[in-house]
Design an enzyme around this catalytic site. Sequence first.
Site, PDB file in Angstrom:
ATOM      1  N   HIS A 115      16.440   2.022  17.577  1.00 12.12           N
ATOM      2  CA  HIS A 115      15.731   2.255  18.521  1.00 12.12           C
ATOM      3  C   HIS A 115      16.427   1.355  19.747  1.00 12.12           C
ATOM      4  O   HIS A 115      16.398   0.121  19.540  1.00 12.12           O
ATOM      5  CB  HIS A 115      14.362   1.936  18.502  1.00 12.12           C
ATOM      6  CG  HIS A 115      13.710   2.705  17.426  1.00 12.12           C
ATOM      7  ND1 HIS A 115      13.139   3.971  17.826  1.00 12.12           N
ATOM      8  CD2 HIS A 115      13.510   2.766  16.081  1.00 12.12           C
ATOM      9  CE1 HIS A 115      12.709   4.824  16.748  1.00 12.12           C
ATOM     10  NE2 HIS A 115      12.945   3.943  15.712  1.00 12.12           N
ATOM     11  N   ARG A 117      16.033   1.220  23.030  1.00 16.69           N
ATOM     12  CA  ARG A 117      14.657   1.008  23.812  1.00 16.69           C
ATOM     13  C   ARG A 117      14.940   1.457  25.549  1.00 16.69           C
ATOM     14  O   ARG A 117      14.117   1.638  26.341  1.00 16.69           O
ATOM     15  CB  ARG A 117      14.268  -0.501  23.773  1.00 16.69           C
ATOM     16  CG  ARG A 117      13.742  -0.803  22.440  1.00 16.69           C
ATOM     17  CD  ARG A 117      12.754   0.146  21.762  1.00 16.69           C
ATOM     18  NE  ARG A 117      12.178  -0.264  20.756  1.00 16.69           N
ATOM     19  CZ  ARG A 117      11.357   0.244  19.829  1.00 16.69           C
ATOM     20  NH1 ARG A 117      11.363   1.542  20.097  1.00 16.69           N
ATOM     21  NH2 ARG A 117      10.780  -0.318  18.827  1.00 16.69           N
ATOM     22  N   ASP A 175      16.281   1.800  10.777  1.00 19.15           N
ATOM     23  CA  ASP A 175      15.252   1.727  11.820  1.00 19.15           C
ATOM     24  C   ASP A 175      15.280   0.607  12.627  1.00 19.15           C
ATOM     25  O   ASP A 175      13.857   0.242  12.599  1.00 19.15           O
ATOM     26  CB  ASP A 175      13.856   2.208  10.603  1.00 19.15           C
ATOM     27  CG  ASP A 175      12.727   2.697  11.774  1.00 19.15           C
ATOM     28  OD1 ASP A 175      12.875   2.837  13.067  1.00 19.15           O
ATOM     29  OD2 ASP A 175      11.458   2.784  11.318  1.00 19.15           O
ATOM     30  N   HIS A 198      10.723  -5.508  19.156  1.00 12.12           N
ATOM     31  CA  HIS A 198       9.611  -5.719  19.972  1.00 12.12           C
ATOM     32  C   HIS A 198       9.543  -7.139  20.512  1.00 12.12           C
ATOM     33  O   HIS A 198      10.385  -7.754  20.026  1.00 12.12           O
ATOM     34  CB  HIS A 198       8.246  -5.308  19.284  1.00 12.12           C
ATOM     35  CG  HIS A 198       8.236  -4.068  18.781  1.00 12.12           C
ATOM     36  ND1 HIS A 198       7.778  -2.978  19.452  1.00 12.12           N
ATOM     37  CD2 HIS A 198       8.056  -3.431  17.615  1.00 12.12           C
ATOM     38  CE1 HIS A 198       7.863  -1.722  19.051  1.00 12.12           C
ATOM     39  NE2 HIS A 198       7.922  -1.892  17.870  1.00 12.12           N
ATOM     40  N   PHE A 207       4.118  -1.093  15.747  1.00 13.23           N
ATOM     41  CA  PHE A 207       4.961  -0.963  14.401  1.00 13.23           C
ATOM     42  C   PHE A 207       6.503  -1.188  14.637  1.00 13.23           C
ATOM     43  O   PHE A 207       7.039  -0.778  15.684  1.00 13.23           O
ATOM     44  CB  PHE A 207       4.953   0.315  13.851  1.00 13.23           C
ATOM     45  CG  PHE A 207       3.657   0.807  13.317  1.00 13.23           C
ATOM     46  CD1 PHE A 207       3.045   0.675  12.237  1.00 13.23           C
ATOM     47  CD2 PHE A 207       2.712   1.800  14.166  1.00 13.23           C
ATOM     48  CE1 PHE A 207       1.956   1.105  11.760  1.00 13.23           C
ATOM     49  CE2 PHE A 207       1.396   2.110  13.740  1.00 13.23           C
ATOM     50  CZ  PHE A 207       0.897   1.639  12.308  1.00 13.23           C
ATOM     51  N   GLY A 208       7.203  -1.795  13.581  1.00 15.11           N
ATOM     52  CA  GLY A 208       8.703  -1.821  13.772  1.00 15.11           C
ATOM     53  C   GLY A 208       9.310  -3.550  13.640  1.00 15.11           C
ATOM     54  O   GLY A 208       8.559  -4.212  13.764  1.00 15.11           O
TER      55      GLY A 208
END
Length: 427
Positions: free
Chosen positions: A62, A64, A305, A309, A323-324
Amino acid sequence: MGVWLKNGMSFNKDGELMRTHIKIEHGTIAAILYEQPLEANEDVIDVGGRLIVPGLIDLHVHLREPGGEAKETIETGTLAAAKGGFTTVAAMPNTNPAPDRKEQMEWLQARIRETARVNVLPYAAITIGQKGEELTDFAALKEAGAFAFTDDGVGVQSAGMMFEAMKQAAALDMAIVAHCEDDTLTNGGAVHDGEFARRYGLRGIPSVCEAVHIARDVLLAEAAGCHYHVCHISTKESVRVVRDAKRAGIRVTAEVTPHHLLLCDEDIPGLDANYKMNPPLRSREDRDALIEGLLDGTIDFIATDHAPHTAAEKAKGIEAAPFGIVGLETAFPLLYTHFVKTGVFTLKQLVDWLTIKPAQCFGLKAGRLAVGAPADIAVIDLETEEAIDPETFASKGKNTPFAGWVCQGWPVMTFVGGTLVWEKGRA
């Protein structure tokens, strides 16, 4: 004139680890010498006996951008990838806006060309806005450069919608990549529905919410003739479903994350949101089934994955935080230290699960050291011990449960298309 990587160790075509010299020229591997002296007039980089592997491949990250630049950007995320030895990453579409139309995909491709440090394969969304209500224009998105189709971050809830998506993807020889989660079964949970949830009085996410979606989807994929790929598999029931589907000849592949191989819900130290990810850390039995599934070929490869954040978001607590966790910079050292050094995996298996296996599943040219192959290469120090320190991450995200873990197997150089894009100790 090219450049030689001298005095490395790499696997030959027979899987034997041998002293190796590799010549890079015009962005490709021009020559490989095994167990021979090197006499070269070109530039030479002596890698001092370190491991040389194909650049690692991560098909689940990700980045973002657009919309989440406080968490990560294409530039910072791909620098983190390079630091972790990854030369190819696939970017998930849960951005704002999502790449759900041709114009947005074209913008994303231009942004990748401008700022990416490694190769980036952009996923396109299956549905408009990832809302599960209307399919995107698959043909137009493929033409604009989409790598595959996914609504990762959420599961496609309608079987009819998923079936139509699979039929369209199959017609274009494209894959459907699925985050498997039945929203009617998640229970609004933040962690696995197990002992940890009961101990702290938290709502739990049951294993069946994942497995039931996979069971549905493999049958749809069989009917549609589609390549169906399962993201971040996490439960023993899911492994069983995928194993049975493969035995039935269904074209299904699956990935597992480092954190689901390394941790279970028993390992969560209190209400630390850096242990919150989706799917959640499951039971010890689930973790053991994932390891077994990887070893027996039910699970095809490893993907991080990588989900950055901000610190403020993770400070909201385990129920309210998103999550993450991040993973690009720590994946190889963690897996090497805790599985190869302990004899659970061989070094060759680990390298394959991070290179040639994902490449083969998705028809990529990358993932191998061979004359004529792209000079996407990582050099890894298997000896030096270092503790994981989030403050040194290139990623904007520092959200990891592995802070302080001491590891070996740290990348020291990363080449993309023959260009040195990251080197340990160089700004």
